[in-house]
Design a protein around this motif. Structure first.
Motif, PDB file in Angstrom:
ATOM      1  N   LEU A   1      44.504  77.610  -4.868  1.00 47.93           N
ATOM      2  CA  LEU A   1      45.151  78.755  -4.242  1.00 47.93           C
ATOM      3  C   LEU A   1      44.128  79.825  -3.870  1.00 47.93           C
ATOM      4  N   ALA A   2      43.145  80.060  -4.733  1.00 48.12           N
ATOM      5  CA  ALA A   2      42.102  81.051  -4.452  1.00 48.12           C
ATOM      6  C   ALA A   2      41.248  80.626  -3.262  1.00 48.12           C
ATOM      7  N   MET A   3      40.985  79.320  -3.113  1.00 50.92           N
ATOM      8  CA  MET A   3      40.217  78.857  -1.956  1.00 50.92           C
ATOM      9  C   MET A   3      40.961  79.137  -0.658  1.00 50.92           C
ATOM     10  N   LEU A   4      42.279  78.890  -0.646  1.00 47.44           N
ATOM     11  CA  LEU A   4      43.071  79.191   0.544  1.00 47.44           C
ATOM     12  C   LEU A   4      43.130  80.694   0.797  1.00 47.44           C
ATOM     13  N   ALA A   5      43.329  81.470  -0.266  1.00 49.72           N
ATOM     14  CA  ALA A   5      43.420  82.920  -0.120  1.00 49.72           C
ATOM     15  C   ALA A   5      42.116  83.498   0.404  1.00 49.72           C
ATOM     16  N   PHE A   6      40.995  83.059  -0.147  1.00 46.19           N
ATOM     17  CA  PHE A   6      39.706  83.590   0.297  1.00 46.19           C
ATOM     18  C   PHE A   6      39.418  83.203   1.741  1.00 46.19           C
ATOM     19  N   SER A   7      39.787  81.978   2.119  1.00 42.05           N
ATOM     20  CA  SER A   7      39.590  81.561   3.511  1.00 42.05           C
ATOM     21  C   SER A   7      40.372  82.466   4.460  1.00 42.05           C
ATOM     22  N   GLY A   8      41.611  82.781   4.105  1.00 39.21           N
ATOM     23  CA  GLY A   8      42.409  83.676   4.932  1.00 39.21           C
ATOM     24  C   GLY A   8      41.856  85.084   4.970  1.00 39.21           C
ATOM     25  N   MET A   9      41.377  85.568   3.819  1.00 41.46           N
ATOM     26  CA  MET A   9      40.834  86.927   3.763  1.00 41.46           C
ATOM     27  C   MET A   9      39.581  87.064   4.617  1.00 41.46           C
TER      28      MET A   9
END
Length: 122
Positions: free
Chosen positions: A98-106
């Motif tokens: 989830l953090a990998m997806l969130a960071f990619s979006g950020m």
């Protein structure tokens, strides 16, 4: 990668909440400034040194010591003694994904928008 992205998400949100004195950069400008003054080579150096020290753990694991990948014996809160290590490991993997997806979006939003702060805070 999951553990690194968990820290990176916190690093993206924290400067929008608490400002330290000094220069106020947005994410893309801070990256460009660090690239220009050579800070990225220092990050590469220290990351490389950490990887070299983890070589001992890799060699022990490959020699059949029973050590699992990613297990460095660091458990100050004693979570592994409570018998829920499999559930905690699965939670760490899921939170890391989830953090990998969130960071990619950020990062994508920070690169595409001209907002000087984290876009969702203000």
């Amino acid at each position: 990668h999951g553990r690194v992205c968990m820290l990176a998400v916190v690093g993206m949100i924290a400067p929008g909440i608490a400002h330290l004195p000094g220069r106020d950069f947005d994410v893309v400008a801070a990256h460009n400034a660090n690239l220009a003054n050579g800070a990225m080579s220092q990050i590469l150096l220290w990351t490389g040194l950490l990887e070299v020290t983890s070589l001992i753990a890799i060699v022990q694991m490959l020699e059949g010591s029973g050590r699992k990948p990613g297990d460095y014996g660091f458990d100050p809160m004693g979570f592994s003694k409570k018998g829920n290590t499999e559930r905690m490991a699965l939670a760490e993997v899921k939170n890391g994904r989830l953090a990998m997806l969130a960071f990619s979006g950020m990062i994508t939003q920070a690169a595409l928008c001209d907002s000087p702060t984290f876009p969702f805070l203000g």
